[in-house]
Write a protein that holds these residues in place. Structure first.
Motif, short mmCIF file in Angstrom:
data_model
loop_
_atom_site.label_atom_id
_atom_site.label_comp_id
_atom_site.label_asym_id
_atom_site.label_seq_id
_atom_site.Cartn_x
_atom_site.Cartn_y
_atom_site.Cartn_z
N LEU A 40 -4.32 1.68 11.24
CA LEU A 40 -2.97 2.07 10.85
C LEU A 40 -2.99 3.48 10.27
O LEU A 40 -3.92 3.86 9.55
CB LEU A 40 -2.41 1.08 9.82
CG LEU A 40 -2.33 -0.38 10.27
CD1 LEU A 40 -1.83 -1.26 9.14
CD2 LEU A 40 -1.44 -0.52 11.51
N PRO A 41 -1.97 4.29 10.57
CA PRO A 41 -1.93 5.68 10.09
C PRO A 41 -1.53 5.77 8.62
O PRO A 41 -0.35 5.82 8.28
CB PRO A 41 -0.88 6.33 10.99
CG PRO A 41 0.03 5.20 11.37
CD PRO A 41 -0.83 3.97 11.44
N ILE B 84 5.13 0.42 15.46
CA ILE B 84 4.46 -0.49 16.38
C ILE B 84 4.91 -0.17 17.80
O ILE B 84 6.09 -0.29 18.13
CB ILE B 84 4.78 -1.95 16.04
CG1 ILE B 84 4.36 -2.27 14.59
CG2 ILE B 84 4.11 -2.91 17.01
CD1 ILE B 84 5.11 -3.40 13.98
N SER B 85 3.98 0.26 18.63
CA SER B 85 4.29 0.56 20.02
C SER B 85 3.64 -0.49 20.91
O SER B 85 3.36 -1.60 20.47
CB SER B 85 3.81 1.96 20.37
OG SER B 85 2.39 2.04 20.27
N SER B 86 3.38 -0.16 22.14
CA SER B 86 2.69 -1.09 23.05
C SER B 86 1.46 -0.41 23.64
O SER B 86 1.01 -0.78 24.73
CB SER B 86 3.64 -1.55 24.16
OG SER B 86 4.16 -0.43 24.86
N GLU B 87 0.93 0.58 22.93
CA GLU B 87 -0.22 1.31 23.43
C GLU B 87 -1.50 0.49 23.42
O GLU B 87 -2.40 0.69 24.22
CB GLU B 87 -0.41 2.59 22.61
CG GLU B 87 0.74 3.58 22.75
CD GLU B 87 0.54 4.81 21.89
OE1 GLU B 87 -0.50 4.88 21.20
OE2 GLU B 87 1.41 5.71 21.91
N ARG C 9 -1.30 -11.25 10.16
CA ARG C 9 -2.73 -11.42 10.44
C ARG C 9 -3.21 -10.30 11.36
O ARG C 9 -4.28 -9.71 11.16
CB ARG C 9 -3.00 -12.78 11.08
CG ARG C 9 -4.48 -13.02 11.39
CD ARG C 9 -4.68 -14.35 12.12
NE ARG C 9 -6.10 -14.62 12.34
CZ ARG C 9 -6.82 -14.11 13.33
NH1 ARG C 9 -6.24 -13.28 14.20
NH2 ARG C 9 -8.11 -14.41 13.46
N THR C 10 -2.40 -9.99 12.37
CA THR C 10 -2.74 -8.91 13.30
C THR C 10 -2.82 -7.57 12.58
O THR C 10 -3.75 -6.78 12.78
CB THR C 10 -1.71 -8.85 14.44
OG1 THR C 10 -1.71 -10.09 15.15
CG2 THR C 10 -2.02 -7.71 15.41
N LEU C 11 -1.81 -7.29 11.73
CA LEU C 11 -1.81 -6.03 10.99
C LEU C 11 -3.02 -5.94 10.06
O LEU C 11 -3.64 -4.87 9.94
CB LEU C 11 -0.51 -5.89 10.19
CG LEU C 11 0.75 -5.61 11.00
CD1 LEU C 11 1.97 -5.68 10.11
CD2 LEU C 11 0.67 -4.25 11.69
N ASP D 8 0.85 -1.19 0.00
CA ASP D 8 0.00 0.00 0.00
C ASP D 8 0.89 1.24 0.00
O ASP D 8 1.65 1.46 0.95
CB ASP D 8 -0.90 0.00 1.23
CG ASP D 8 -1.91 1.13 1.23
OD1 ASP D 8 -1.74 2.09 0.45
OD2 ASP D 8 -2.87 1.07 2.02
N PRO D 9 0.85 2.08 -1.06
CA PRO D 9 1.71 3.28 -1.09
C PRO D 9 1.41 4.26 0.03
O PRO D 9 2.23 5.14 0.32
CB PRO D 9 1.39 3.88 -2.46
CG PRO D 9 0.07 3.33 -2.85
CD PRO D 9 0.01 1.95 -2.26
N ALA D 10 0.26 4.11 0.67
CA ALA D 10 -0.08 4.98 1.80
C ALA D 10 0.49 4.46 3.12
O ALA D 10 0.30 5.06 4.17
CB ALA D 10 -1.58 5.15 1.92
N LEU D 11 1.20 3.31 3.05
CA LEU D 11 1.84 2.73 4.23
C LEU D 11 3.33 2.52 3.98
O LEU D 11 3.82 1.38 3.92
CB LEU D 11 1.18 1.38 4.59
CG LEU D 11 -0.24 1.43 5.15
CD1 LEU D 11 -0.81 0.02 5.28
CD2 LEU D 11 -0.28 2.14 6.50
#
Length: 321
Positions: free
Chosen positions: A203-204, A136-139, A194-196, A128-131
């Motif tokens: 995702l931003p 990845i944090s732990s928030e 799978r999580t992503l 995805d060019p927008a990604l």
């Protein structure tokens, strides 16, 4: 599986592309564990490769550049960098321990590119060019679970080689041995993506702006000139002329992608080559200075100490001890 240090293998062509050779092409994933203290200016230079990359900050915060964007990875955070993205890493606390783990892999380690699994679940994240990158944090709970899977991958791959520790016995991760490491690595990667995929709406995404092709072409020409002439004494005028631009435009190009001047980049490039010669040759300090384009050995020692915090002789002695 392979574990190897960037220190000995990061080879860039004139397009800033890193040459990647996977030991086992049927399982194309490469593990790195490096120490940013060993790099000139405490920074892995801007580069790119076709493979995708996970990078994690372990001992301290890391400044990461992806394209023209700069982000700070806090200790314990990770980033997924898309294929073909220009990127670099810089430590924030020079002198402190800064080992870090990262992996580079291609699509084939996940699933056949033409199959429904890759096209439906992996491609929307990786292509995805927008990604261009995903931090990845732990928030969130799912980020914590993803990080656990990622670090388990690091540990499995770290066990595939010998000690893997720095000179003082530190490691970026503790190795974990398995009777079926490739299978576990594959399972963990599937879990990560799978999580992503399940959280892709969180995702931003960034507005695809396209890379500045003209600036990159000019950079490519100047980098080729540096590679061909770094052992010679040349001026900023000669460097900028190699790309058919003015001195000020050359400065703008390097500032845009490297946040430094062209000649400062030249000095760091020469120092990187000097580091290799100090470790892998028996040349004297004065011979290495001449080989790397420094006008005399005293100036070489001065620049080396400025960026690496020790003299060339001290660096050679400590590295070969």
């Amino acid at each position: 599986m392979e574990k190897i240090s960037h220190m000995d293998t990061i080879l860039l062509d004139h397009r800033l592309q890193e040459s990647l050779l996977f030991t086992d092409p049927s399982f194309p994933i490469k593990y790195y564990e490096d120490n940013l203290n060993r790099w000139a200016d405490h920074q892995v230079p801007l580069h790119w490769h076709f493979g995708y990359e996970f990078f994690s900050a372990v001992y301290q915060d890391i400044e990461v550049q992806v394209g023209q964007e700069h982000l700070r990875l806090l200790k314990g955070e990770s980033v997924l960098i898309g294929g073909g993205q220009l990127h670099s890493y810089r430590m924030t606390m020079p002198g402190k321990i800064c080992l870090y783990p990262n992996i580079v892999f291609t699509e084939e380690v996940l699933a056949p590119m033409t199959g429904v699994i890759f096209q439906k679940y992996f491609s929307p994240i990786l292509n995805d060019p927008a990604l261009p990158y995903i931090k990845i944090s732990s928030e969130k709970e799912w980020e914590t679970a993803l990080s656990e899977s990622l670090f388990h991958i690091y540990s499995l791959l770290a066990a595939g080689e010998h000690d893997g520790s720095s000179g003082n016995g530190c490691r970026a991760v503790e190795p974990v041995r398995s009777e079926c490491p490739e299978l576990e690595v594959h399972q963990d990667l599937i879990s990560v993506f799978r999580t992503l995929y399940c959280h892709r709406s969180e995702l931003p995404h960034r507005r695809p702006g396209g890379q500045d092709q003209q600036t990159q072409i000019r950079l490519q020409k100047m980098l080729r000139y540096i590679q061909d002439h770094f052992s010679e004494d040349f001026s900023l005028e000669q460097l900028s002329a190699s790309a058919g631009i003015s001195r000020s435009e050359a400065g703008r190009c390097f500032k845009k992608y490297y946040a430094q001047s062209p000649m400062n980049y030249v000095a760091l490039y020469r120092l990187k080559y000097a580091q290799e010669l100090l470790l892998k040759s028996s040349l004297s300090i004065s011979e290495i200075a001449a080989e790397c384009g420094f006008r005399d050995s005293s100036y070489f020692v001065k620049v080396f100490r400025k960026y690496l915090g020790q003299t060339p002789s001290e660096y050679r002695k400590a590295s070969l001890a």
